[in-house]
Design a protein around this motif. Sequence first.
Motif, PDB file in Angstrom:
ATOM      1  N   SER A 278       0.815  -1.232   0.000  1.00 26.47           N
ATOM      2  CA  SER A 278       0.000   0.000   0.000  1.00 26.47           C
ATOM      3  C   SER A 278       0.838   1.266   0.000  1.00 26.47           C
ATOM      4  O   SER A 278       0.318   2.346  -0.293  1.00 26.47           O
ATOM      5  CB  SER A 278      -0.969   0.090   1.177  1.00 26.47           C
ATOM      6  OG  SER A 278      -1.708  -1.080   1.318  1.00 26.47           O
ATOM      7  N   ALA A 279       2.106   1.175   0.371  1.00 29.90           N
ATOM      8  CA  ALA A 279       2.989   2.344   0.420  1.00 29.90           C
ATOM      9  C   ALA A 279       4.424   1.840   0.399  1.00 29.90           C
ATOM     10  O   ALA A 279       4.671   0.669   0.726  1.00 29.90           O
ATOM     11  CB  ALA A 279       2.720   3.136   1.697  1.00 29.90           C
ATOM     12  N   PRO A 280       5.373   2.731   0.064  1.00 25.80           N
ATOM     13  CA  PRO A 280       6.772   2.258  -0.007  1.00 25.80           C
ATOM     14  C   PRO A 280       7.323   1.874   1.357  1.00 25.80           C
ATOM     15  O   PRO A 280       7.126   2.596   2.337  1.00 25.80           O
ATOM     16  CB  PRO A 280       7.534   3.473  -0.562  1.00 25.80           C
ATOM     17  CG  PRO A 280       6.515   4.460  -0.996  1.00 25.80           C
ATOM     18  CD  PRO A 280       5.222   4.142  -0.325  1.00 25.80           C
ATOM     19  N   ARG A 300       4.826  -6.309  -1.741  1.00 28.80           N
ATOM     20  CA  ARG A 300       4.008  -6.523  -2.947  1.00 28.80           C
ATOM     21  C   ARG A 300       3.337  -5.200  -3.319  1.00 28.80           C
ATOM     22  O   ARG A 300       3.315  -4.241  -2.530  1.00 28.80           O
ATOM     23  CB  ARG A 300       3.056  -7.691  -2.740  1.00 28.80           C
ATOM     24  CG  ARG A 300       1.747  -7.549  -1.951  1.00 28.80           C
ATOM     25  CD  ARG A 300       1.581  -6.405  -1.105  1.00 28.80           C
ATOM     26  NE  ARG A 300       0.296  -6.121  -0.556  1.00 28.80           N
ATOM     27  CZ  ARG A 300      -0.429  -5.027  -0.832  1.00 28.80           C
ATOM     28  NH1 ARG A 300      -0.051  -4.153  -1.703  1.00 28.80           N
ATOM     29  NH2 ARG A 300      -1.547  -4.785  -0.214  1.00 28.80           N
ATOM     30  N   GLY A 302       0.000  -3.136  -5.291  1.00 30.02           N
ATOM     31  CA  GLY A 302      -1.357  -3.233  -5.823  1.00 30.02           C
ATOM     32  C   GLY A 302      -2.021  -1.876  -5.906  1.00 30.02           C
ATOM     33  O   GLY A 302      -1.448  -0.852  -5.534  1.00 30.02           O
ATOM     34  N   MET A 303      -3.250  -1.894  -6.378  1.00 34.01           N
ATOM     35  CA  MET A 303      -4.060  -0.670  -6.478  1.00 34.01           C
ATOM     36  C   MET A 303      -5.523  -1.055  -6.340  1.00 34.01           C
ATOM     37  O   MET A 303      -5.885  -2.206  -6.602  1.00 34.01           O
ATOM     38  CB  MET A 303      -3.915  -0.042  -7.874  1.00 34.01           C
ATOM     39  CG  MET A 303      -2.589   0.570  -8.169  1.00 34.01           C
ATOM     40  SD  MET A 303      -2.663   1.396  -9.771  1.00 34.01           S
ATOM     41  CE  MET A 303      -3.673   2.828  -9.425  1.00 34.01           C
ATOM     42  N   SER A 304      -6.352  -0.077  -6.032  1.00 30.63           N
ATOM     43  CA  SER A 304      -7.787  -0.374  -5.983  1.00 30.63           C
ATOM     44  C   SER A 304      -8.269  -0.881  -7.346  1.00 30.63           C
ATOM     45  O   SER A 304      -9.126  -1.757  -7.421  1.00 30.63           O
ATOM     46  CB  SER A 304      -8.591   0.883  -5.634  1.00 30.63           C
ATOM     47  OG  SER A 304      -8.169   1.353  -4.390  1.00 30.63           O
ATOM     48  N   VAL A 323       9.147  -4.325  -5.579  1.00 28.04           N
ATOM     49  CA  VAL A 323       7.864  -4.976  -5.288  1.00 28.04           C
ATOM     50  C   VAL A 323       7.728  -6.298  -6.036  1.00 28.04           C
ATOM     51  O   VAL A 323       6.632  -6.855  -6.135  1.00 28.04           O
ATOM     52  CB  VAL A 323       6.667  -4.027  -5.558  1.00 28.04           C
ATOM     53  CG1 VAL A 323       6.621  -2.925  -4.519  1.00 28.04           C
ATOM     54  CG2 VAL A 323       6.718  -3.460  -6.968  1.00 28.04           C
ATOM     55  N   ASP A 382       1.933   5.207 -11.650  1.00 28.34           N
ATOM     56  CA  ASP A 382       3.197   5.014 -10.940  1.00 28.34           C
ATOM     57  C   ASP A 382       4.310   4.939 -11.976  1.00 28.34           C
ATOM     58  O   ASP A 382       4.091   4.562 -13.131  1.00 28.34           O
ATOM     59  CB  ASP A 382       3.159   3.701 -10.131  1.00 28.34           C
ATOM     60  CG  ASP A 382       2.166   3.797  -8.978  1.00 28.34           C
ATOM     61  OD1 ASP A 382       2.213   4.794  -8.243  1.00 28.34           O
ATOM     62  OD2 ASP A 382       1.331   2.879  -8.828  1.00 28.34           O
ATOM     63  N   ILE A 394       9.245   0.648  -7.850  1.00 29.60           N
ATOM     64  CA  ILE A 394       8.462   1.876  -8.051  1.00 29.60           C
ATOM     65  C   ILE A 394       9.383   3.036  -7.669  1.00 29.60           C
ATOM     66  O   ILE A 394       9.864   3.102  -6.525  1.00 29.60           O
ATOM     67  CB  ILE A 394       7.194   1.880  -7.170  1.00 29.60           C
ATOM     68  CG1 ILE A 394       6.336   0.636  -7.467  1.00 29.60           C
ATOM     69  CG2 ILE A 394       6.371   3.145  -7.389  1.00 29.60           C
ATOM     70  CD1 ILE A 394       5.182   0.426  -6.487  1.00 29.60           C
ATOM     71  N   LYS A 399       1.196  10.707 -10.866  1.00 26.45           N
ATOM     72  CA  LYS A 399      -0.027  11.302 -10.315  1.00 26.45           C
ATOM     73  C   LYS A 399       0.335  12.088  -9.054  1.00 26.45           C
ATOM     74  O   LYS A 399       1.267  11.683  -8.333  1.00 26.45           O
ATOM     75  CB  LYS A 399      -1.060  10.208 -10.005  1.00 26.45           C
ATOM     76  CG  LYS A 399      -0.528   9.086  -9.115  1.00 26.45           C
ATOM     77  CD  LYS A 399      -1.446   7.866  -9.102  1.00 26.45           C
ATOM     78  CE  LYS A 399      -0.785   6.687  -8.393  1.00 26.45           C
ATOM     79  NZ  LYS A 399      -1.461   5.429  -8.535  1.00 26.45           N
ATOM     80  N   ILE A 403       0.798   9.335   0.043  1.00 27.74           N
ATOM     81  CA  ILE A 403       0.340   8.137   0.769  1.00 27.74           C
ATOM     82  C   ILE A 403       0.806   8.270   2.218  1.00 27.74           C
ATOM     83  O   ILE A 403       1.997   8.279   2.506  1.00 27.74           O
ATOM     84  CB  ILE A 403       0.856   6.828   0.152  1.00 27.74           C
ATOM     85  CG1 ILE A 403       0.503   6.769  -1.345  1.00 27.74           C
ATOM     86  CG2 ILE A 403       0.247   5.624   0.876  1.00 27.74           C
ATOM     87  CD1 ILE A 403       0.869   5.472  -2.037  1.00 27.74           C
ATOM     88  N   ASN A 408      -4.474   6.978   0.908  1.00 25.15           N
ATOM     89  CA  ASN A 408      -4.165   7.875  -0.194  1.00 25.15           C
ATOM     90  C   ASN A 408      -4.825   9.232   0.008  1.00 25.15           C
ATOM     91  O   ASN A 408      -6.015   9.300   0.341  1.00 25.15           O
ATOM     92  CB  ASN A 408      -4.682   7.285  -1.506  1.00 25.15           C
ATOM     93  CG  ASN A 408      -3.845   6.103  -1.936  1.00 25.15           C
ATOM     94  OD1 ASN A 408      -2.983   5.660  -1.177  1.00 25.15           O
ATOM     95  ND2 ASN A 408      -4.077   5.616  -3.120  1.00 25.15           N
TER      96      ASN A 408
END
Length: 511
Positions: A278-280, A300, A302-304, A323, A382, A394, A399, A403, A408
């Motif tokens: 969800s964040a670095p 890992r 991901g995104m919504s 990641v 990203d 990443i 954008k 975070i 977000n």
Amino acid sequence: MSNLYTLFKERFPKDLSQNFIETKEGKRYSYHDLTLTTSAIANTMQNAGVKKGDRIIFQVHKSPEAIFLYLACLKLGAISVPLNTAYTAAELSYFLDDIEPALVVCDPESPILTEQLLSKRTKMTLLTLDKQGKGTLIENTIAKNNAQVIAILGEDEIACILYTSGTTGKPKGAMITHGNLASNALTVHQSWGFNEEDILLHSLPIFHVHGLFVALNCVLLSGTSMIFLSQFDVNDVVECLPKTTVLMGVPTFYTRLLSHPNFIKKTVENMRLFISGSAPLLKEVSDMFYTRTGHRILERYGMSETVMISSNPLNGERLPGSVGPALPGITVRITTDDGRVLGENETGNIEVSGPNVFKGYWRKPDKTKEEFTNDGFFKTGDVGFLNEHRYLTIASRSKDLIISGGYNVYPKEIEIIINGLENINESAVIGVPHPDFGEAVLAVVVLDEANDKDIDESKLIMTLKQQLAAYKVPKRIFQIDELPTNVMGKIQKNVLRDQYQNVFKKKIMNE
Ligand code: MCA
Ligand code: AMP
């Protein structure tokens, strides 16, 4: 078998009396309880007129019953729209209008129940569910043992709509299908080696991909159980870790654990896997964690809109700061702004395609079109690169997104509100490094020319809290005579970040 609930049901343990959820207080819910309560809630919903394809908003605290509500929506083929409990009346009003829900389930203290929101929506069907899992949703349950028919659905039918914001400042509802969730659940479940011996420590919120899908799916596909904490409290987590085997968290969980005096090697004796996303995750944090526990946190990405995209391997090298490779069946590529696909170690836009990629934004076909390439890849926003072993790193984001503690925050949304306040001419909202949340939200404001007074920072923060969820509200607001701009007149946020990150650091160090 396109209803996700059917996939889960096939994996329930043979003996339904086995544990599904255990709370910190020692309350247990078996798979039998899951089946009964989910059916009962589905009955209540049907009685309230809910049909397949209807949208169900829920803004409720984390409880086992909230999970059963989500499962009941799956069963009926209704679309879940979980909302952050921190949202204010102003934010909720937009979601209610955009989604047009057939049913709203909320906490008895939710701002949804304020006169301001209800008076405009007299026909809205409402049920309540509180922190203890009680409320009209449960009181109204009828025929507890009435077996429910699982709705027959196509893979492409929507299971859930999750709101994400964007550059325009208006949240967009990402439509995630039963097919997206099922394929991703099977992939991560296998990649992370989940099995019936696992016990997950669940301390994430359940209104996002991470807590609602990634964590829950792995438990349900193993037919195993989870210790279910109502929120992340580092003392509770340290206390429960010896009874569990897997923890999923945002990087803040790991920095907080490392600062806890009782978080020692013995605490994690039983653990098989720590996952972060969800964040670095800072390399220093990953290394400190490794030194303390002997575990390399598995990162890992991901995104919504895509659920999980890539992951470091369970077996094999876990590269801190990366990641990992794309998950099986998913393609990640790196491109230039004009669409040229880049090679190994070249940095560019991260694009993704696969069965995990969402269907589009709710009632926003133009926005959906903009976010996909002509050949069907989703533009993540990203920026990163793939190394010679196809591990993804990443590097930044194209954008404008902050975070903070895994949540977000879209600067535009906050700037619009600040700019609308009396005496403010313009503002810029930026993210700066924060030791606990990773990034913190700051605002820099320019007052109207006619105004010769300084800002009252605390008053301004209080005003913003009335309109925005507290985690979005700037931790500090600074005043400046003029915002720096480039030759095109665009605000140079990088200049502001360089200027204010040190000021902010000194201020929080002095507090
Ligand atoms: C709480 N506060 C925050 C945050 N959380 N401020 C900034 N950033 C935050 N993340 C504020 C509150 O508004 C409050 O402010 C004060 O901090 C204390 O609130 P409290 O509730 O006590 O905070 P906490 O319990 O310490 O919460 C911190 C947390 C929580 C545990 C890190 O934010 C959290 O659970 N984050 C996880 C988010 C998550 O699940 N993200 C996944 C998104 P005040 O005092 O002013 O009222 S899914 C996703 O990203 C993708 C798909 C993926 O890859 O997973
Ligand atoms: P959302 O879909 O709104 O939850 O946020 C997704 C965004 O979170 C991604 O586009 C990334 O910018 C960020 N993100 C998720 N996982 C990671 C990770 N492991 N490392 C860095 N950023 C991440």
